[in-house]
Design a protein around this motif. Structure first.
Motif, PDB file in Angstrom:
ATOM      1  N   VAL A   1       6.192  -6.418   1.565  1.00  0.00           N
ATOM      2  CA  VAL A   1       5.036  -5.442   0.856  1.00  0.00           C
ATOM      3  C   VAL A   1       5.491  -5.190  -0.398  1.00  0.00           C
ATOM      4  CG1 VAL A   1       4.654  -2.842   1.669  1.00  0.00           C
ATOM      5  CG2 VAL A   1       4.056  -4.062   2.930  1.00  0.00           C
ATOM      6  N   MET A   2       6.768  -4.783  -0.157  1.00  0.00           N
ATOM      7  CA  MET A   2       7.313  -3.915  -1.300  1.00  0.00           C
ATOM      8  C   MET A   2       7.519  -4.979  -2.856  1.00  0.00           C
ATOM      9  SD  MET A   2      11.228  -2.803   0.228  1.00  0.00           S
ATOM     10  CE  MET A   2      12.328  -1.844  -1.281  1.00  0.00           C
ATOM     11  N   GLU A   3       7.419  -6.180  -2.471  1.00  0.00           N
ATOM     12  CA  GLU A   3       6.975  -6.534  -3.568  1.00  0.00           C
ATOM     13  C   GLU A   3       5.557  -6.551  -4.146  1.00  0.00           C
ATOM     14  OE1 GLU A   3       7.143 -10.962  -2.651  1.00  0.00           O
ATOM     15  OE2 GLU A   3       6.254 -11.087  -4.381  1.00  0.00           O
ATOM     16  N   VAL A   4       4.654  -6.177  -2.898  1.00  0.00           N
ATOM     17  CA  VAL A   4       3.283  -6.299  -3.336  1.00  0.00           C
ATOM     18  C   VAL A   4       2.874  -5.009  -3.723  1.00  0.00           C
ATOM     19  CG1 VAL A   4       0.933  -5.789  -2.745  1.00  0.00           C
ATOM     20  CG2 VAL A   4       2.793  -8.139  -1.837  1.00  0.00           C
ATOM     21  N   ARG A   5       3.586  -3.653  -3.887  1.00  0.00           N
ATOM     22  CA  ARG A   5       3.736  -2.897  -4.042  1.00  0.00           C
ATOM     23  C   ARG A   5       3.870  -2.528  -5.294  1.00  0.00           C
ATOM     24  NH1 ARG A   5       8.084   1.450  -1.909  1.00  0.00           N
ATOM     25  NH2 ARG A   5       9.244   0.178  -3.164  1.00  0.00           N
ATOM     26  N   ASN A   6       4.628  -3.419  -6.039  1.00  0.00           N
ATOM     27  CA  ASN A   6       4.866  -2.916  -7.382  1.00  0.00           C
ATOM     28  C   ASN A   6       3.760  -3.789  -8.222  1.00  0.00           C
ATOM     29  OD1 ASN A   6       7.032  -1.444  -7.387  1.00  0.00           O
ATOM     30  ND2 ASN A   6       8.429  -2.765  -6.958  1.00  0.00           N
ATOM     31  N   ARG A   7       3.040  -4.803  -8.173  1.00  0.00           N
ATOM     32  CA  ARG A   7       2.618  -5.399  -8.285  1.00  0.00           C
ATOM     33  C   ARG A   7       1.310  -4.843  -9.589  1.00  0.00           C
ATOM     34  NH1 ARG A   7       1.228 -10.495  -4.911  1.00  0.00           N
ATOM     35  NH2 ARG A   7       3.548 -10.933  -4.495  1.00  0.00           N
ATOM     36  N   GLU A   8       1.275  -5.180 -10.837  1.00  0.00           N
ATOM     37  CA  GLU A   8       0.053  -4.892 -11.453  1.00  0.00           C
ATOM     38  C   GLU A   8      -1.133  -4.557 -10.853  1.00  0.00           C
ATOM     39  OE1 GLU A   8       0.205  -7.055 -14.804  1.00  0.00           O
ATOM     40  OE2 GLU A   8       2.056  -5.508 -14.969  1.00  0.00           O
ATOM     41  N   TYR A   9      -1.698  -4.844  -9.665  1.00  0.00           N
ATOM     42  CA  TYR A   9      -3.147  -4.128  -9.522  1.00  0.00           C
ATOM     43  C   TYR A   9      -2.718  -3.476  -8.362  1.00  0.00           C
ATOM     44  CZ  TYR A   9      -1.996  -8.024  -5.756  1.00  0.00           C
ATOM     45  OH  TYR A   9      -1.694  -8.724  -4.673  1.00  0.00           O
ATOM     46  N   VAL A  10      -1.530  -3.221  -8.268  1.00  0.00           N
ATOM     47  CA  VAL A  10      -1.378  -2.323  -7.218  1.00  0.00           C
ATOM     48  C   VAL A  10      -1.486  -0.953  -7.833  1.00  0.00           C
ATOM     49  CG1 VAL A  10      -0.172  -1.066  -5.851  1.00  0.00           C
ATOM     50  CG2 VAL A  10      -0.338  -2.808  -5.567  1.00  0.00           C
ATOM     51  N   GLN A  11      -0.804  -1.293  -9.322  1.00  0.00           N
ATOM     52  CA  GLN A  11      -0.905   0.330  -9.848  1.00  0.00           C
ATOM     53  C   GLN A  11      -2.529   0.311 -10.511  1.00  0.00           C
ATOM     54  OE1 GLN A  11       2.261  -0.686 -13.180  1.00  0.00           O
ATOM     55  NE2 GLN A  11       3.918  -1.180 -11.361  1.00  0.00           N
ATOM     56  N   ALA A  12      -2.828  -0.734 -10.809  1.00  0.00           N
ATOM     57  CA  ALA A  12      -4.617  -0.535 -11.568  1.00  0.00           C
ATOM     58  C   ALA A  12      -4.968   0.307 -10.762  1.00  0.00           C
ATOM     59  CB  ALA A  12      -4.564  -1.781 -11.587  1.00  0.00           C
ATOM     60  N   SER A  13      -4.957  -0.062  -8.895  1.00  0.00           N
ATOM     61  CA  SER A  13      -5.477   0.861  -7.984  1.00  0.00           C
ATOM     62  C   SER A  13      -5.030   2.502  -8.171  1.00  0.00           C
ATOM     63  CB  SER A  13      -5.643   0.087  -7.228  1.00  0.00           C
ATOM     64  OG  SER A  13      -6.440   0.303  -5.917  1.00  0.00           O
ATOM     65  N   ARG A  14      -3.811   2.344  -8.490  1.00  0.00           N
ATOM     66  CA  ARG A  14      -3.737   4.077  -8.311  1.00  0.00           C
ATOM     67  C   ARG A  14      -4.260   4.317  -9.833  1.00  0.00           C
ATOM     68  NH1 ARG A  14       2.181   3.513  -7.641  1.00  0.00           N
ATOM     69  NH2 ARG A  14       1.549   2.954  -5.303  1.00  0.00           N
ATOM     70  N   LEU A  15      -3.952   3.755 -10.328  1.00  0.00           N
ATOM     71  CA  LEU A  15      -4.695   4.625 -11.824  1.00  0.00           C
ATOM     72  C   LEU A  15      -6.185   5.236 -11.834  1.00  0.00           C
ATOM     73  CD1 LEU A  15      -3.343   2.627 -15.101  1.00  0.00           C
ATOM     74  CD2 LEU A  15      -3.279   4.704 -14.587  1.00  0.00           C
ATOM     75  N   LEU A  16      -6.612   4.183 -11.274  1.00  0.00           N
ATOM     76  CA  LEU A  16      -8.213   4.610 -10.551  1.00  0.00           C
ATOM     77  C   LEU A  16      -8.032   5.457  -9.618  1.00  0.00           C
ATOM     78  CD1 LEU A  16      -9.667   0.797 -10.220  1.00  0.00           C
ATOM     79  CD2 LEU A  16     -10.070   2.293 -11.646  1.00  0.00           C
ATOM     80  N   GLY A  17      -7.222   6.383  -9.487  1.00  0.00           N
ATOM     81  CA  GLY A  17      -7.190   6.916  -8.773  1.00  0.00           C
ATOM     82  C   GLY A  17      -7.472   7.184  -6.917  1.00  0.00           C
ATOM     83  N   ALA A  18      -7.318   5.680  -6.236  1.00  0.00           N
ATOM     84  CA  ALA A  18      -6.474   5.643  -4.862  1.00  0.00           C
ATOM     85  C   ALA A  18      -5.622   6.193  -4.249  1.00  0.00           C
ATOM     86  CB  ALA A  18      -7.218   4.445  -5.133  1.00  0.00           C
ATOM     87  N   GLY A  19      -6.020   6.248  -3.425  1.00  0.00           N
ATOM     88  CA  GLY A  19      -5.000   7.134  -2.237  1.00  0.00           C
ATOM     89  C   GLY A  19      -4.721   5.798  -1.598  1.00  0.00           C
ATOM     90  N   ASN A  20      -3.200   6.746  -0.765  1.00  0.00           N
ATOM     91  CA  ASN A  20      -2.589   5.320  -0.755  1.00  0.00           C
ATOM     92  C   ASN A  20      -2.842   5.046   0.654  1.00  0.00           C
ATOM     93  OD1 ASN A  20      -0.206   6.400  -1.819  1.00  0.00           O
ATOM     94  ND2 ASN A  20       0.550   7.814  -0.443  1.00  0.00           N
TER      95      ASN A  20
END
Lengths: 352, 327, 355
Positions: free
Chosen positions: B212-231
């Motif tokens: 999970v720690m590895e996936v958490r730092n992937r760019e698609y997770v950042q992209a989703s966060r940038l769209l305003g997605a919650g945890n």
């Protein structure tokens, strides 16, 4: 420009005559090379009838995108392809007349690594992290030339000086991680040049480096190549790099050379639609505010190469003939080859 | 521009095809408009040496292990299919036939009570498989849950869960299971499951946490966060789907181990107790008659070995298929 | 001089930007990362990825950023996008500090600032289809496209970025790098953002596809009135797409101006060296730049040199450069350079152009 380079760039390109190699000073001749990879989805044709030659003192650029087969060709020459999954169904790789694909393993070891050497993109993985760099360079002299430990170290320092590593004598016992990226690449180059190869293959040697460091490394490569009158194959996707260093360029697309000739001419007056597209997609100042001339579409799937010209489906000049058969690499002017049925039209456009 | 343009076919533009153009025409990225469609068939391809590259389920290892696993699952769910309908491991016993050697009517022979041993061995699959699957499933759920929380949130949540893992790791697995099992006098399948599941999750949690720690730092997770997605959304849509497969594979590899742990605990007398039917119990009972009636030992041992092997091979086949490095 | 009144107009690449409030602005932004220590004693060290950056992007404008790896340009993108909170300084979107926004205002800000990543494949969830990827923005912000019209909206969006809507049930790995980047762009523009931060959007793409993506970004800017922060190391592409250009070196902006200021009358030695590393820029501009080959590698951002950060590699460094760090000096209407000799350097080009 040195006189040797001038002489070579004027030399006429011939493709078929191996007997002429010695007289012609041809170091490396690749003939109809094919490399295939067995993948889970089928057989991918990475190199598909590659023809190439490099003469003494010549710097040849191989320009191509990812998947064009440029790195696979280099690996095939060096004999470092993983087989399987790769295999070479046909072709010849003649190094000074000897076919590297058929020589005995013993002879192969004598030639590859000393007569022809290679520089990789990633200098950190090319160096062993647990040995000082001086020992890694010296090892070459000890193994191939039977130097004593002391002599090998002296030779290593001399080599490090040659590639302009500051304070070489002091740094000879340092480990690879103690050097910066640019310095590491210099050490890798020093190792590649240590045994005075006749041919150096550099596979994207500067791609991992910063622009300003790239300029230093390219200058070093060019300087060493001219000084040693050595053959150099520079593999890159970057037109600027080709323009900076090479006299000749071979443009690769889908496993084939589609155009081959003097660098300046190929880039300024391309004879193949693909090299034309590449050269045109450099965003010149005159295009400011306008659309960049793009090559439409995407490179073909290596698993299902079309029967005809691989570039036909992206090519504005394509005709029925292009879909039916593969155009051969043919002489289009005194020193240039192009593999296109419509070269004359392409050139006419360039003149217009 | 050039007189040569007339000779180009109709598909080619009349002007220089590479000349800069101004109008906004977004080029089609999927299929370039120019050029004739290229025939799919290649004309000159010699067939390369045929390598077995078929679908996964046709690979020998997957085929063999998958068959074993399927058979065993079937045996655990419907032992009647194998032992005959209306069969009952404790029925039709005749104490006179105790420890009878295999014969045409009773191919595995008879046990101490004079019951048909074949029926008993078949019915023994249920306990082993049930323990293996349920313990793994529980451990999988705990690992996925705690591992995701620790890996995603980090900080004190991570510290808490990681330390708990370390403590659970500190206890030797078998020893801890023995201690827990000793608390119960009569032990059913569910008691054993409880004891094994209690200590089987730390490895899975650690594994899940790191993936999970590895996936958490992937760019698609950042992209989703940038769209305003919650945890919640990020965990459910991005983290879990991309980190669960490796855990699933790891847990599959563990099933065989759990099955042999159950058999082992039962064999040394602190696992299942009669009237349960299990391979471990049969092996334990056979111990005393090893020279007089070796068939009592041999048949459950063969079944147990094949089952454990089947699950381990199945897990390995899954790992080879889903291991990102193999791709 | 006319100033664009609405944000949807394209700002010409001229020097009229100070007249209107910038769409985004960074004020004295510092971003320092603590370096992991091997021992728990000794002074803490920091990577000074950004060290006092002031930049602004105006509505409809493209600001290009060039520099080498380690100069802080990727950190700049992440801080501007709000993915990271700066150690010091503020990032403003329409005059509001994005790191203090809460609730609906924050949601609104999120809709308006989007990031395009360098590696298109790793920026797309491999387990989602194109349709799922592109509809995610709408699921998070259902007010933008209600569920009923969403399918049509997605189709329109895919067509806009040049993808075949019939392929919307495919997974990212079925597409080539260029097409993957188009998917990323489609997701980025789905919420009609005002600001698109492009962090090396074409660097991972093949040469022949780069131009396609650059053209697409150009078209989208014209159609949707987007503003770009465009980071790249391909100098020609930056010149092509940018109205203004900033050069960064070791966490600092060292030159800033319109594209023609920076490319044609370069007033900072580092920018000059960068330009001269590209043979096309050396030959094509008629000025026949000399080739400058810098010595050594860029210094570590943990211990940047005292004084001017570039003085250790600068071919024209003087004694003052080692002791005093130059400010950004105005050398033209819209042109600033961080060099003690910026004015002399700028004058050189004026002379040459006049000659």
């Amino acid at each position: 420009m040195s006189s040797t380079r001038k002489a070579n760039s004027m030399g006429i390109h011939q493709h078929a005559n191996p007997a002429a190699d010695a007289a012609d000073d041809v170091l490396l001749r690749v003939k109809d090379l094919e490399v295939e990879f067995n993948t889970s989805k089928g057989v991918a044709t990475a190199v598909n009838g590659m023809n190439l030659e490099v003469k003494r003192g010549q710097a040849l650029g191989i320009l191509g995108e990812s998947g064009s087969g440029k790195s696979v060709t280099a690996r095939a020459i060096m004999g470092i392809l993983d087989m399987p999954p790769a295999h070479i169904p046909r072709g010849e790789i003649l190094l000074e007349g000897e076919d590297l694909l058929t020589v005995t393993p013993r002879r192969h070891r004598q030639l590859v690594g000393s007569r022809v050497t290679m520089v990789f993109q990633d200098a950190l993985t090319a160096l062993n992290p647990v040995h000082p760099v001086g020992r890694q360079i010296g090892e070459l002299y000890r193994v191939h030339r039977g130097y004593s430990r002391r002599d090998a170290k002296a030779a290593a320092i001399k080599m490090m000086d040659k590639v302009r590593i500051p304070a070489a004598a002091k740094r000879v016992n340092d480990y690879p991680h103690q050097f910066s990226g640019g310095m590491r690449q210099r050490i890798v180059i020093a190792m590649a040049l240590a045994l005075d190869p006749v041919l150096l293959i550099a596979d994207e040697p500067t791609t991992a480096l910063d622009v300003t460091v790239q300029a230093q490394i390219l200058e070093l490569l060019k300087e060493q190549q001219e000084e040693r009158n050595m053959g150099l194959i520079l593999i890159t996707h970057d037109i600027s790099v080709v323009r900076e260093v090479t006299d000749q360029v071979a443009v690769m697309y889908a496993g084939r050379v589609v155009e081959h000739g003097p660098t300046a001419e190929v880039l300024s007056r391309p004879g193949h639609p693909y090299s034309r597209g590449l050269a045109a997609s450099i965003a010149g100042e005159e295009l400011k505010g306008r659309r960049l001339p793009a090559i439409l579409g995407t490179p073909p799937d290596l698993l299902h190469l079309p029967a005809g010209c691989s570039f036909a489906n992206r090519c504005a000049f394509a005709s029925e003939a292009c879909a039916a058969s593969v155009p051969a690499l043919e002489l289009i002017d005194e020193a240039r080859h192009s593999a296109c049925f419509h070269t004359s039209e392409v050139l006419a456009h360039a003149n217009a | 521009m050039s007189q040569n343009t007339e000779t180009t076919p109709g598909t080619a533009p009349a002007t220089d095809p590479l000349a800069p153009t101004n109008p906004i025409t977004v080029p089609s990225g999927i299929r370039p408009p120019a050029g004739p469609p290229a025939p799919a068939a290649s004309f000159r391809r010699k067939p390369a040496k045929k390598v077995n590259r078929g679908p996964v389920w046709l690979k020998p290892r997957f085929l063999v292990s998958g068959t074993i696993v399927a058979l065993m699952l079937l045996m655990a769910a419907f032992p009647q299919l194998f032992a005959g309908f209306g069969s009952d491991p404790t029925a039709n016993c005749d104490i006179m036939n105790t420890n009878q050697a295999p014969s045409p009517e009773h191919i595995f022979g008879m046990d101490i009570q004079g019951c048909d041993y074949y029926t008993n061995v078949i019915y023994g699959a249920r306990a082993s498989i049930l323990v293996g699957i349920v313990v793994t499933a529980i451990s999988f759920v705990i690992s996925a849950l705690l591992g995701s929380l620790a890996g995603y949130f980090g900080g004190w949540v991570d510290t808490l869960i990681s330390r708990a893992c370390d403590m659970a790791f500190g206890l030797p697995f078998i020893l801890a299971a023995i201690v827990v099992l000793q608390l119960f006098s009569e032990r059913t399948v569910w008691t054993v499951i409880f004891a094994l599941a209690l200590f089987s999750w730390p490895g899975g949690v650690r594994f899940m946490r790191s993936s999970v720690m590895e996936v958490r730092n992937r760019e698609y997770v950042q992209a989703s966060r940038l769209l305003g997605a919650g945890n919640g959304r990020i965990i459910a849509k991005h983290i879990i789907p991309n980190s669960l497969t490796p855990l699933l594979v790891l847990q599959t590899l563990g099933i065989g181990g759990v099955i042999s742990a159950e058999a082992g605990l039962t064999f040394i007398g602190i696992g299942l107790t009669p009237p349960s039917v299990s391979w471990g119990l049969q092996l334990a009972a056979a111990r005393e008659y090893i020279s007089a009636a070796p068939h009592l030992l041999i048949f459950p041992a063969i079944f147990l070995t094949i089952t454990v092997l089947g699950f381990v091979l199945f897990g390995e086949a899954m790992r080879d298929e889903f291991d990102p490095k193999g791709k | 001089m006319p100033t664009p009144s609405t944000s949807t107009q394209t700002l010409p690449g001229t020097a009229n930007y100070p007249a209107c409030t910038p769409l985004m602005e960074m004020r004295d932004v510092k971003q320092h990362y603590a370096v992991h220590r091997h021992l728990p004693i000794g002074p803490r060290k920091f990577v000074k990825a950004l060290h006092g950056v002031d930049l602004s992007v105006h509505a409809g404008e493209t600001l290009g950023v060039i520099g080498e790896s380690g100069c802080g340009k990727s950190t700049l993108a992440r801080v501007m996008a709000g993915l990271e909170k700066p150690t010091q300084g503020q990032v403003f979107f329409r005059g509001e500090d994005i790191n203090t926004l809460r609730g609906d205002e924050k949601k609104e800000m999120r809709r308006n600032i989007q990031l395009i990543f360098q590696d298109p494949y790793s920026s797309l969830n491999p387990r989602m289809t194109v349709e799922q990827l592109v509809s995610e923005p709408y699921e998070i912000h259902p007010e933008v496209a209600p569920k009923a019209g969403r399918k049509a909206k997605i189709k329109e969006l895919l067509e806009l970025v040049g993808l075949n809507p019939n392929h919307s049930d495919r997974y990212p790995h079925n597409f080539s790098g260029g097409q993957q980047q188009r998917i990323g762009i489609a997701r980025g523009i789905a919420l009609n953002p005002k600001m698109l931060i492009c962090d090396e959007p074409v660097s991972a793409l093949d040469v022949s596809v780069r131009a396609q993506v650059v053209n697409l970004l150009d078209d989208l800017q014209k159609e949707l009135g987007l503003s770009y922060l465009f980071i790249a190391h391909d100098l020609q592409i930056v010149r092509h797409i940018s109205d203004r250009v900033a050069t960064m070196y070791l966490g600092r902006v060292v030159e800033l101006g319109t594209y023609s200021d920076v490319y044609d009358s370069t007033a900072q030695p580092y920018t000059r060296a960068l330009m001269s590393a590209a043979p096309e820029l050396r030959r094509n501009d008629g000025n026949d730049r000399e080739k400058i080959i810098l010595q050594g590698d860029p210094p570590s951002p943990i211990d940047p040199p005292a004084g001017c950060r570039f003085h250790t590699r600068c071919p024209m460094a003087q004694a003052i450069c080692a002791t005093r760090e130059p400010e950004l000096i105005a050398v033209g209407d819209s042109h600033e350079a961080r060099c003690h000799f910026a004015k002399d350097l700028a004058a050189e080009f004026v002379q040459r152009a006049g000659a």
